[in-house]
Design an enzyme around this catalytic site. Sequence first.
Site, PDB file in Angstrom:
ATOM      1  N   ASN A 154      -3.719   5.683   7.093  1.00 23.03           N
ATOM      2  CA  ASN A 154      -2.590   6.299   6.381  1.00 23.03           C
ATOM      3  C   ASN A 154      -3.011   7.182   5.196  1.00 23.03           C
ATOM      4  O   ASN A 154      -2.260   8.073   4.814  1.00 23.03           O
ATOM      5  CB  ASN A 154      -1.573   5.240   5.946  1.00 23.03           C
ATOM      6  CG  ASN A 154      -2.077   4.351   4.845  1.00 23.03           C
ATOM      7  OD1 ASN A 154      -3.258   4.018   4.804  1.00 23.03           O
ATOM      8  ND2 ASN A 154      -1.206   3.959   3.940  1.00 23.03           N
ATOM      9  N   GLU A 252      -7.806  -4.655   0.297  1.00 24.60           N
ATOM     10  CA  GLU A 252      -6.491  -4.183  -0.138  1.00 24.60           C
ATOM     11  C   GLU A 252      -5.607  -4.098   1.098  1.00 24.60           C
ATOM     12  O   GLU A 252      -5.947  -3.393   2.044  1.00 24.60           O
ATOM     13  CB  GLU A 252      -6.600  -2.813  -0.831  1.00 24.60           C
ATOM     14  CG  GLU A 252      -7.130  -2.900  -2.251  1.00 24.60           C
ATOM     15  CD  GLU A 252      -6.275  -3.734  -3.189  1.00 24.60           C
ATOM     16  OE1 GLU A 252      -5.064  -3.900  -2.934  1.00 24.60           O
ATOM     17  OE2 GLU A 252      -6.831  -4.258  -4.168  1.00 24.60           O
ATOM     18  N   CYS A 286       1.011   2.449   1.463  1.00 26.25           N
ATOM     19  CA  CYS A 286       0.976   1.055   1.014  1.00 26.25           C
ATOM     20  C   CYS A 286       1.856   0.907  -0.220  1.00 26.25           C
ATOM     21  O   CYS A 286       2.357  -0.172  -0.517  1.00 26.25           O
ATOM     22  CB  CYS A 286      -0.448   0.624   0.727  1.00 26.25           C
ATOM     23  SG  CYS A 286      -1.310   1.772  -0.317  1.00 26.25           S
ATOM     24  N   GLU A 466      -9.762  -1.282  -6.857  1.00 28.88           N
ATOM     25  CA  GLU A 466     -10.412  -0.015  -6.507  1.00 28.88           C
ATOM     26  C   GLU A 466     -10.086   1.032  -7.573  1.00 28.88           C
ATOM     27  O   GLU A 466      -9.258   0.829  -8.447  1.00 28.88           O
ATOM     28  CB  GLU A 466      -9.920   0.453  -5.139  1.00 28.88           C
ATOM     29  CG  GLU A 466     -10.169  -0.611  -4.080  1.00 28.88           C
ATOM     30  CD  GLU A 466     -10.341  -0.064  -2.705  1.00 28.88           C
ATOM     31  OE1 GLU A 466     -11.402   0.502  -2.415  1.00 28.88           O
ATOM     32  OE2 GLU A 466      -9.406  -0.214  -1.904  1.00 28.88           O
TER      33      GLU A 466
END
Length: 495
Positions: A154, A252, A286, A466
């Site tokens: 994505n 994640e 997300c 991150e």
Amino acid sequence: MSTRRRYRNYIDGEWQETETGNWAPNINPANTKDVIGELPLSSKGETEMAITAAERALPGWRAIPAPERGRLISRAHRLMTERTDELARSLTREEGKILPEAKGEVQKTLNILEFMAGEGMRLDGDTMPSELANTFAYTVREPIGVVGAITPWNFPVAIPGWKIAPALVAGNTVVFKPASLTPETAELVVGMFVEAGLPRGVLNLVYGSGSMVGQTIVEDPRVKALSFTGSNEIGAGLYVDGAHRLKKVQCEMGGKNPVLVLEDADLELAVEGTVQGAFGSTGQRCTATSRAVVVDDIADDFVGRVVEYASGIVVGDGLTAETGMGPSVDQSQYDTVLEYIEIGKQEGAECLAGGEPLTGPEHADGYFVQPTVFDRVDPDSKLAQEEIFGPVLAVIRVPDFETGLEVCNNTRYGLTSSIYTADNSRAFRFIRGIETGITHVNSPTMGGEAQLPFGGTKATGVGMREMGKTAIDFYSEWKTVYIDYTGEKRESLFY
Ligand code: NAP
């Protein structure tokens, strides 16, 4: 023999054909007749060759001063700047997001490269006073070793960028396995690092299935750290497998991000932010807004406006200028979205906008679904609890702020959230009480800047964050150094 473009692995400084002879098509989700190319389904042996190359390249790469490693990232930044349009068009064609969003993703990646290049100058440690006289104590960062980077489809430019750049700056070598749905952007991104001048073996790209290439990276003892972004289904298993092998692991994963809209909110701002968050990138972020938690007093007005916006979104090929929302990425994601729409209807939520696939002639060859709004959704229902990853917004009505905050937290996930209010007191209480790794006040749930940590709590994220400086924390080990310059024997400290 196929005449389609075939992507190649990049192993030990060479673009290599796969030995398996097995290929999978790269299909444009806006037009399934457009087969963009074919990706190799590589073998365990090819993946192991990439790990061997990364291991061999490690001593040379870690010996290069960090500022010099950073300069190499700067050169990749320059190449990506020059090729923004090419990269963005490829991204839209194979992933489906509209071209302005694809350009936005490339820009975000550029910001990450810019920040990480600078980290080469800053790879800092601490100097601490020692308890002992004439002793100098400090910490220094060291690379972990070979890192495995496994990424989803994505954000196929930004997510590889935010894993590969900090890993390299910190002195690690990388084996990168991209999502099988977005091979072309992976090739372009790796190509820019290669052209920037990376020594052979420092960055390796291996295409293929998660169960073969991904699992080989996870299991190989020479890979010392794993950075994974993707679904909970895969991430949870990978976390256990990695931890069991004593690797450093960062995962994640999914989200079910809420926006809380209070009665004193600037309603137009809240509506626009919710619509952007819910339907931007076809809801395949997300950080997408999948739940709008709205206080009763303004719910009718809010829902009416959201429905009006959603119904006006032009759905189509992301390369066409007037398109406001692209397709779902593939048949499986399309089926999932339609399945959840059906579940929402069966659960008794009111479907006020969309709720159907788009099947007219201009949509016949793509995975297009109408932007969909459900009202009066039960906060415990599947529609409110499970990640859909599509253009479906669940509106949940609540009597007040306190109940709203409780509903926002009533999920296993914890990536991002937002509140719309003019009341600072409740904004700060929301910031304190919300169980997400990122939160916004009076802006949409999505987004994340290069210099700030990115990631979630609860079932969304495990391991270090991150992006930002925290990325360097993940990709480095601490070494603590004591230098005794007394030149004399000391009494034992007994600890
Ligand atoms: P996915 O199916 O979990 O795949 C992610 C990556 O893992 C792909 O490269 C996949 O390879 C690979 N993989 C699959 N099985 C594997 C295995 N057994 N061992 C090792 N690797 C394996 O996720 P996705 O559908 O690509 O991405 C969507 C998900 O990503 C959503 O849940 C979304 O919320 C999440 N996401 C989270 C964040 C965040 O920062 N929290 C950001 C973006 C996306 P193949 O492609 O070959 O199957």
